[in-house]
Each structure stands twice: as C-alpha cells, then as structure tokens.
Motif scaffolding. Structure first.
Motif, PDB file in Angstrom:
ATOM      1  N   ALA A  18      27.211-114.834  61.784  1.00 17.24           N
ATOM      2  CA  ALA A  18      28.078-114.499  62.913  1.00 17.24           C
ATOM      3  C   ALA A  18      28.732-113.137  62.709  1.00 17.24           C
ATOM      4  N   TYR A  19      29.157-112.857  61.475  1.00 22.34           N
ATOM      5  CA  TYR A  19      29.764-111.560  61.192  1.00 22.34           C
ATOM      6  C   TYR A  19      28.743-110.432  61.326  1.00 22.34           C
ATOM      7  N   VAL A  20      27.539-110.671  60.853  1.00 25.53           N
ATOM      8  CA  VAL A  20      26.496-109.654  60.948  1.00 25.53           C
ATOM      9  C   VAL A  20      26.158-109.383  62.411  1.00 25.53           C
ATOM     10  N   ALA A  21      26.088-110.435  63.217  1.00 29.78           N
ATOM     11  CA  ALA A  21      25.770-110.269  64.636  1.00 29.78           C
ATOM     12  C   ALA A  21      26.841-109.463  65.367  1.00 29.78           C
ATOM     13  N   ALA A  22      28.092-109.594  64.914  1.00 33.87           N
ATOM     14  CA  ALA A  22      29.191-108.900  65.585  1.00 33.87           C
ATOM     15  C   ALA A  22      29.407-107.487  65.059  1.00 33.87           C
ATOM     16  N   ALA A  23      28.706-107.119  63.983  1.00 34.99           N
ATOM     17  CA  ALA A  23      28.917-105.810  63.368  1.00 34.99           C
ATOM     18  C   ALA A  23      28.366-104.698  64.238  1.00 34.99           C
ATOM     19  N   ARG A  24      29.000-103.523  64.113  1.00 35.82           N
ATOM     20  CA  ARG A  24      28.493-102.342  64.809  1.00 35.82           C
ATOM     21  C   ARG A  24      28.571-101.157  63.860  1.00 35.82           C
ATOM     22  N   PRO A  54      21.923 -96.566  58.326  1.00 35.21           N
ATOM     23  CA  PRO A  54      23.249 -97.000  57.873  1.00 35.21           C
ATOM     24  C   PRO A  54      23.140 -98.177  56.916  1.00 35.21           C
ATOM     25  N   GLU A  55      24.146 -98.326  56.082  1.00 36.02           N
ATOM     26  CA  GLU A  55      24.164 -99.446  55.147  1.00 36.02           C
ATOM     27  C   GLU A  55      24.127-100.753  55.928  1.00 36.02           C
TER      28      GLU A  55
END
Length: 233
Positions: A18-24, A54-55
């Motif tokens: 969920a955190y990865v999906a919300a990352a930008r 990007p990382e």
C-alpha cells in the motif's frame, strides 16, 4: 538441513504494498533544495535530466519519510505552544509553501515562517525542521549547521533568499530521546547567489561536466560510490 525461513506476514506485505502504491517520485523540473550543494557538478547535471532511475520505493522507506513528517509537524506545534505565530500554508494555494529559484530549476517546499521566537519576538524566521537518530543528532548539536549539515544550511539559506527574510531557525529533534536542538541562522546573500549561479550554469550545459573522481572505485570517492548515476557514461 537448511533452515526453514520464517513465515511471511501477509498483513505486513499488504501494508508495504500500500505504501509503495501511494509513493511518488516527484517531477523532473528541477534540482531539489537538499541537493544543491552536492560537490559533483556531473551528478547534478544527470539528476536534473533524470539520467538514472529513481531509487525504488519500499514500504519501510516510505514509512521512514512519513515518520519524519510527523516529527516535523510536532516541532511546528511546539513553536505554537510557546506563543509563536507559525505559517506553513501558502494562502494563495492552500498548500505548503513551494519555493523556486534559478528560473524554477531549484525547487523545494519550505516548512514554515514563524514570528514570536523568545530570542527575537518581532523578527520573522524561516523555519527548517528535521528529525535525526541519536548518532546524527549528537553530531548536529556540535554545530554550526553550516558545518554539521551543510545541505540543511543550504535549504535554510535559499528559503530565506526566496522569501526576502534575514533570519532562519534550524530545529531538530532526536528520534531516540526527544531532545530538541535549535540554532538561529543569519542570511548569507553571497552564499545563495553562488549556489544559484552554479545551478544555472550546470542546467545550461550541453554536455556532462567533468567527473568529481576519475576513478569512482578508488578510496575516498564516497560520492561516486553512492551516486545513482554511477553507471551512466
């Protein structure tokens, strides 16, 4: 016999996803305020042009960023607790202050402007809030920030330059002990103009500038070792 791996927690995996999906990853329109004093012109040239991927985001990495934001909001609330007026929202946009310099090629988000500090109640200060682990915090308090965290010093200076203010407040919390460190910083126009001129020069180049180290594998080439564009010709 090989050891049996620990069972996977599907709950943790779902939280990470969920955190990865919300990352930008932001945008490609400029150099971050936190990177403007990077010692390598070539690294900044590549960064501005997104020459390296990007990382990749991970759940843990995104949560670390989020935790930092929580600590930083707490520090601003602490200033309010002692009677300071703290402005962190740009009334023209309803969002956090965005700062652009060098024709928009230097970009950043300013934490706040505060008045009412006990040392200088009438003087508005650009506020830069940070959180640090115990080791980093102990190094920071030895000060000044110009020497212990030059990238944070550059952020404060450029925000003061952009806002036309002459004082800044560097406010750091120790994530391990909740100790707080504060340092007032005076605006240095020559420092700011030199950084802006450097970025404008790098952005305008048609070809990559010289490497900081001819051999990125040699001892002491720490900047090359951790450079995201190390593999770029």
């Amino acid at each position: 016999m090989a050891a049996i791996p620990a069972p996977l927690s599907h709950t943790v995996a779902a939280i990470d996803a969920a955190y990865v999906a919300a990352a930008r990853n932001g945008d490609s329109l400029g150099v971050s305020m936190s990177q403007v004093i990077h010692p390598c012109d070539r690294a900044l040239f590549y960064q501005f042009r997104w020459c390296a991927a990007p990382e990749p985001a991970t759940g843990q990495r995104q949560r670390i960023f989020e935790t930092g934001n929580v600590y930083e909001r707490r520090l601003l609330d602490m200033l309010r607790m002692i009677g300071c007026d703290v402005f962190e929202i740009d009334e023209t946009t309803g969002k956090q202050f965005r700062v652009e310099l060098a024709g928009g090629h230097i970009r950043g988000k300013m934490d706040a402007v505060a008045t009412g500090l006990p040392e200088a109640p009438e003087t508005p200060h650009v506020v830069e809030t940070k959180s640090a682990n115990d080791k980093s915090f102990k190094a920071i308090v030895k000060g000044p920030v110009r020497e212990t965290k030059p990238e944070h010093h550059a952020q404060l200076q450029l925000y003061m330059h952009a806002e036309g203010l002459r004082r800044g407040l560097y406010l750091v919390v120790n994530k391990n002990t909740d100790e707080i460190h504060a340092e007032r910083v005076e605006y240095d126009p020559a420092f700011c103009l030199a950084i802006i001129a450097r970025i404008e020069r790098i952005v305008a180049l048609d070809a990559p500038p010289a490497r900081l180290h001819d051999d990125p594998t040699k001892k002491g080439a720490v900047e090359c070792m951790f450079c995201s564009a190390r593999a770029v010709v």
